[in-house]
Design a protein around this motif. Structure first.
Motif, mmCIF file in Angstrom:
data_model
loop_
_atom_site.group_PDB
_atom_site.id
_atom_site.type_symbol
_atom_site.label_atom_id
_atom_site.label_comp_id
_atom_site.label_asym_id
_atom_site.label_seq_id
_atom_site.Cartn_x
_atom_site.Cartn_y
_atom_site.Cartn_z
ATOM 1 N N LYS A 1 1.454 -7.167 -1.240
ATOM 2 C CA LYS A 1 1.634 -5.721 -1.444
ATOM 3 C C LYS A 1 0.459 -4.930 -0.877
ATOM 4 O O LYS A 1 0.624 -3.804 -0.422
ATOM 5 N N ALA A 2 -0.732 -5.520 -0.924
ATOM 6 C CA ALA A 2 -1.943 -4.804 -0.524
ATOM 7 C C ALA A 2 -2.297 -4.953 0.953
ATOM 8 O O ALA A 2 -3.071 -4.154 1.484
ATOM 9 N N HIS A 3 -1.749 -5.961 1.624
ATOM 10 C CA HIS A 3 -2.113 -6.237 3.021
ATOM 11 C C HIS A 3 -0.871 -6.545 3.844
ATOM 12 O O HIS A 3 0.079 -7.138 3.327
ATOM 13 N N PRO A 4 -0.877 -6.178 5.126
ATOM 14 C CA PRO A 4 0.250 -6.564 5.987
ATOM 15 C C PRO A 4 0.178 -8.052 6.343
ATOM 16 O O PRO A 4 -0.893 -8.563 6.661
ATOM 17 N N PHE A 5 1.307 -8.714 6.267
ATOM 18 C CA PHE A 5 1.404 -10.136 6.598
ATOM 19 C C PHE A 5 2.424 -10.325 7.712
ATOM 20 O O PHE A 5 3.373 -9.544 7.830
ATOM 21 N N VAL A 6 2.233 -11.370 8.492
ATOM 22 C CA VAL A 6 3.187 -11.767 9.531
ATOM 23 C C VAL A 6 3.431 -13.267 9.409
ATOM 24 O O VAL A 6 2.591 -13.997 8.863
ATOM 25 N N SER A 7 4.562 -13.715 9.926
ATOM 26 C CA SER A 7 4.809 -15.154 9.975
ATOM 27 C C SER A 7 3.898 -15.750 11.031
ATOM 28 O O SER A 7 3.945 -15.355 12.194
ATOM 29 N N ASP A 8 3.045 -16.663 10.617
ATOM 30 C CA ASP A 8 2.100 -17.275 11.537
ATOM 31 C C ASP A 8 1.505 -18.498 10.864
ATOM 32 O O ASP A 8 0.911 -18.394 9.794
ATOM 33 N N GLN B 1 6.292 -22.348 4.884
ATOM 34 C CA GLN B 1 6.629 -21.202 5.728
ATOM 35 C C GLN B 1 5.400 -20.298 5.714
ATOM 36 O O GLN B 1 5.291 -19.394 4.895
ATOM 37 N N TRP B 2 4.455 -20.576 6.606
ATOM 38 C CA TRP B 2 3.160 -19.912 6.577
ATOM 39 C C TRP B 2 3.253 -18.436 6.977
ATOM 40 O O TRP B 2 3.983 -18.068 7.887
ATOM 41 N N ILE B 3 2.498 -17.628 6.240
ATOM 42 C CA ILE B 3 2.300 -16.223 6.585
ATOM 43 C C ILE B 3 0.797 -15.979 6.623
ATOM 44 O O ILE B 3 0.018 -16.743 6.039
ATOM 45 N N ARG B 4 0.415 -14.913 7.313
ATOM 46 C CA ARG B 4 -1.013 -14.661 7.498
ATOM 47 C C ARG B 4 -1.278 -13.165 7.551
ATOM 48 O O ARG B 4 -0.477 -12.407 8.075
ATOM 49 N N SER B 5 -2.414 -12.771 7.030
ATOM 50 C CA SER B 5 -2.862 -11.392 7.124
ATOM 51 C C SER B 5 -4.206 -11.379 7.844
ATOM 52 O O SER B 5 -5.176 -11.957 7.354
ATOM 53 N N ARG B 6 -4.258 -10.736 8.990
ATOM 54 C CA ARG B 6 -5.523 -10.647 9.734
ATOM 55 C C ARG B 6 -6.579 -9.891 8.939
ATOM 56 O O ARG B 6 -7.763 -10.097 9.147
ATOM 57 N N GLU B 7 -6.151 -9.034 8.020
ATOM 58 C CA GLU B 7 -7.109 -8.305 7.185
ATOM 59 C C GLU B 7 -7.880 -9.230 6.255
ATOM 60 O O GLU B 7 -9.005 -8.933 5.873
ATOM 61 N N LEU B 8 -7.270 -10.327 5.846
ATOM 62 C CA LEU B 8 -7.938 -11.260 4.945
ATOM 63 C C LEU B 8 -8.807 -12.277 5.681
ATOM 64 O O LEU B 8 -9.677 -12.897 5.068
#
Length: 161
Positions: free
Chosen positions: A95-102, A125-132
């Protein structure tokens, strides 16, 4: 010329002693990895300090480039592994950060990561947030999350930097 000869003799003696030391250690039943019950660490506190945004962790399996799996461990600190987030924490993060499938680009390929192979969640099913993720000043952190298992896979160079 005499100085070079003495240096050469010293280096040769040192190199000759390493195999003998390793053989004695092996014969005594030691592998240099006696401090851990398994082939990985399970403490969560060091990970919570390294990755404060993840909050409290409920389980972990991780390794370090300074683990003594070989005679000359790495001078750089790299930690790699899996940790389980507290229930609901991944929902808060998404909810706090944008995530993408990666997903991670590679498996556990470093010498010290061998124990982690086949230790992660089933069919993640990995997701990732570049902000984190973090990068700069000699350190780098990469985090991947699996929603189905509330698991985070991490890789960090100098995580406390």
């Amino acid at each position: 010329m005499e100085r070079r000869r003495l240096i050469g003799i010293g280096v040769g003696a040192g190199l000759a002693a390493l195999p003998a030391w390793w053989a004695l250690r092996w014969a005594a039943g030691g592998t240099g990895d006696e401090r851990r019950g398994g082939d990985w660490h399970t403490e969560t506190a060091p990970l919570e300090r390294a990755f404060p945004a993840l909050g409290p962790l409920t389980d972990a399996r991780w390794v370090s480039s300074r683990d003594n799996d070989r005679d000359l461990p790495s001078p750089e600190l790299v930690i790699s592994g899996y940790a389980r987030l507290a229930p609901g924490r991944l929902a808060e993060l998404t909810k706090a950060h944008p995530f993408v499938s990666d997903g991670p680009a590679k498996g556990f390929t470093s010498w010290f990561e061998k124990p982690l192979r086949d230790q992660g969640p089933e069919d993640p099913q990995w997701i990732r947030s570049r902000e984190l993720d973090r990068e700069g000043d000699g350190h780098r952190t990469n985090l991947w999350f699996d929603r189905a298992s509330d698991t985070v896979r991490f890789w960090a160079l100098d995580p406390h930097g």
